[in-house]
Motif scaffolding. Structure first.
Motif, PDB file in Angstrom:
ATOM      1  N   ILE A  17       0.609  -0.840   0.479  1.00  0.00           N
ATOM      2  CA  ILE A  17      -0.181  -0.367  -0.405  1.00  0.00           C
ATOM      3  C   ILE A  17       0.813   1.394  -0.118  1.00  0.00           C
ATOM      4  O   ILE A  17       1.830   1.321   0.690  1.00  0.00           O
ATOM      5  N   VAL A  18       0.542   2.029  -1.215  1.00  0.00           N
ATOM      6  CA  VAL A  18       1.158   3.580  -0.955  1.00  0.00           C
ATOM      7  C   VAL A  18      -0.166   4.140  -0.323  1.00  0.00           C
ATOM      8  O   VAL A  18      -0.795   4.492  -1.130  1.00  0.00           O
ATOM      9  N   LEU A  36      -3.781   7.399   8.723  1.00  0.00           N
ATOM     10  CA  LEU A  36      -4.180   5.576   8.330  1.00  0.00           C
ATOM     11  C   LEU A  36      -2.696   4.478   7.855  1.00  0.00           C
ATOM     12  O   LEU A  36      -2.804   3.381   8.132  1.00  0.00           O
ATOM     13  N   TYR A  37      -1.764   5.472   8.099  1.00  0.00           N
ATOM     14  CA  TYR A  37      -0.463   4.357   8.294  1.00  0.00           C
ATOM     15  C   TYR A  37      -0.529   4.037   9.106  1.00  0.00           C
ATOM     16  O   TYR A  37       0.072   2.425   9.440  1.00  0.00           O
ATOM     17  N   ASN A  38      -0.112   4.477  10.563  1.00  0.00           N
ATOM     18  CA  ASN A  38      -0.154   3.704  12.284  1.00  0.00           C
ATOM     19  C   ASN A  38      -1.387   2.273  12.244  1.00  0.00           C
ATOM     20  O   ASN A  38      -1.373   1.540  12.343  1.00  0.00           O
ATOM     21  N   THR A  47       3.428  -0.792   3.860  1.00  0.00           N
ATOM     22  CA  THR A  47       2.570   0.532   4.037  1.00  0.00           C
ATOM     23  C   THR A  47       3.365   1.606   3.735  1.00  0.00           C
ATOM     24  O   THR A  47       4.679   1.455   4.421  1.00  0.00           O
ATOM     25  N   LYS A  48       3.074   2.416   2.776  1.00  0.00           N
ATOM     26  CA  LYS A  48       4.499   3.719   2.403  1.00  0.00           C
ATOM     27  C   LYS A  48       3.912   4.750   2.389  1.00  0.00           C
ATOM     28  O   LYS A  48       3.259   5.531   1.768  1.00  0.00           O
ATOM     29  N   GLU A  67       9.291   7.266   9.027  1.00  0.00           N
ATOM     30  CA  GLU A  67       9.575   6.201   6.961  1.00  0.00           C
ATOM     31  C   GLU A  67       9.061   7.445   5.905  1.00  0.00           C
ATOM     32  O   GLU A  67       8.640   6.634   4.621  1.00  0.00           O
ATOM     33  N   VAL A  68       8.652   8.357   6.198  1.00  0.00           N
ATOM     34  CA  VAL A  68       7.861   9.339   4.833  1.00  0.00           C
ATOM     35  C   VAL A  68       8.661   8.788   4.292  1.00  0.00           C
ATOM     36  O   VAL A  68       9.998   9.979   4.067  1.00  0.00           O
ATOM     37  N   ILE A  69       8.311   8.928   2.461  1.00  0.00           N
ATOM     38  CA  ILE A  69       9.395   9.584   1.363  1.00  0.00           C
ATOM     39  C   ILE A  69       8.520  10.262   0.725  1.00  0.00           C
ATOM     40  O   ILE A  69       7.458  10.630   0.391  1.00  0.00           O
ATOM     41  N   ILE A  70       9.811  11.371   0.488  1.00  0.00           N
ATOM     42  CA  ILE A  70       8.746  12.885  -0.137  1.00  0.00           C
ATOM     43  C   ILE A  70       9.767  12.376  -1.438  1.00  0.00           C
ATOM     44  O   ILE A  70      11.202  12.098  -2.261  1.00  0.00           O
ATOM     45  N   TYR A  71       8.851  12.111  -2.303  1.00  0.00           N
ATOM     46  CA  TYR A  71       9.195  12.309  -4.121  1.00  0.00           C
ATOM     47  C   TYR A  71      10.258  13.325  -4.319  1.00  0.00           C
ATOM     48  O   TYR A  71      10.911  11.928  -4.590  1.00  0.00           O
ATOM     49  N   THR A  72      10.379  13.949  -4.407  1.00  0.00           N
ATOM     50  CA  THR A  72      11.814  15.700  -5.003  1.00  0.00           C
ATOM     51  C   THR A  72      12.943  14.950  -4.465  1.00  0.00           C
ATOM     52  O   THR A  72      13.428  14.849  -5.267  1.00  0.00           O
TER      53      THR A  72
END
Length: 336
Positions: A17-18, A36-38, A47-48, A67-72
């Motif tokens: 899940i993204v 929602l992630y937790n 989940t990411k 755990e958050v990924i920043i797209y840029t």
């Protein structure tokens, strides 16, 4: 469209899940996403959370933020996760252009797309929609999605509660806006019962400014504020030079427009700021005045009736003048 029973059946098994949200995420965007992630990680889902851009430092304490990924900043990893996802939850936005370059990746993905949102006029890119424009925050919808749709209230633990409280608090302007109903207060009470420490959350969000941010705020109020009494309107117009002088970072401009709206008699406030590539506008209004209509008609934007945003490719001076020229069209609403 996927129905709730089918979604529950899918979520009964571990999924890839993204979770994503709009660019320059605010408190509701990050509170909803991490809430929602937790919830999902308790069920064994891989989940990411992927944000299109960075977000304010004052949200970095939220549970799960590490755990958050920043797209840029992590483009390849984010793209790979989107391509391989079984489900993509799209929170606090309803059009793919709100996630910038990620929009094409999400649109092309074969993953099931779930929209949870409270903005007007959703775009049809989703397979399942949990949407209510009367909700005061997407975090409120995440709560009812978990409790009412998924019937899984027992998994609202302290981490989930803390994130959702933050989302509701910030998008309701500390529970002061008209959509903060008695039902919202009952949700807030339950989140406190589940472990959200309300006073600590308020301190993290509202009592955590840098010195530069306060000095920048002072300039905005002392030198950039203009009140148009004829139209009960206030404008704060900020040139790029101010941003550079005070080393303004993501989140430092958030909420400044509300100072203009707090002036007695003012019904419409605009925060207009010159960025690198364009001029951005944040509008706030009182009562029935349609701030979102102005943004949609004239500034390539939209939002809620009392809180909206837009952009322009013109100069700061041109945008301010354009905004002023629009006001006579709305004078009757502004002075009544």
């Amino acid at each position: 469209m996927l129905d709730t029973a089918s979604l529950i059946k899918l979520l009964a098994q571990p999924q890839k899940i993204v979770i994503t949200t709009h660019h320059k995420p605010d408190g509701d965007a990050m509170g909803s996403s991490l809430g929602l992630y937790n919830y999902l990680i308790q069920q064994g889902h891989h989940t990411k959370v992927i944000t299109p851009t960075d977000y304010p430092d004052f949200l970095s304490w939220l549970p799960g933020n590490g755990e958050v990924i920043i797209y840029t900043e992590q483009t390849s990893e984010a793209a790979e996760l989107i391509a391989g996802a079984d489900m993509i939850f799209c929170l606090d936005f309803n059009a793919l252009n709100r996630i910038n370059e990620m929009g094409a990746l999400v649109g092309e993905s074969s993953a099931i797309k779930i929209m949870i949102d409270h903005h007007l006029e959703p775009q049809d890119f989703d397979d399942y929609r949990y949407w209510d424009i009367n909700a005061c925050a997407t975090a409120q919808l995440i709560y009812t999605f978990i409790t009412d749709e998924l019937n899984n209230k027992k998994l609202i633990n302290k981490d989930v509660a803390t994130c959702l409280y933050t989302g509701i608090m910030t998008d309701s302007a500390s529970f002061s806006l008209p959509k903060t109903t008695s039902a919202v207060h009952r949700i807030i009470a339950d989140l406190i019962d589940e472990g959200a420490v309300n006073w600590q959350i308020h301190e993290q969000i509202y009592k955590n400014s840098s010195e530069n941010r306060l000095r920048f705020l002072g300039i905005c109020l002392s030198e950039r504020l203009e009140v148009l009494h004829e139209f009960n309107t206030a404008i704060i117009a900020v040139p790029k030079a101010d941003l550079e002088k005070y080393d303004v970072i993501t989140g430092d401009t958030e909420g400044i427009v509300n100072y203009a709206l707090s002036i007695a008699g003012v019904k419409l406030a605009a925060f207009i700021v010159e960025r690198n590539d364009r001029v951005k506008l944040s509008l706030r209004s009182k009562g029935e005045f349609p701030a979102n209509e102005i943004c949609k008609k004239y500034f390539e934007g939209g939002g809620h009736r009392n809180a909206a945003g837009g952009v322009s490719s013109g100069s700061l001076e041109e945008v301010v003048n354009q905004f002023k020229l629009i006001l006579p069209e709305y004078k009757k609403l502004l002075i009544q």
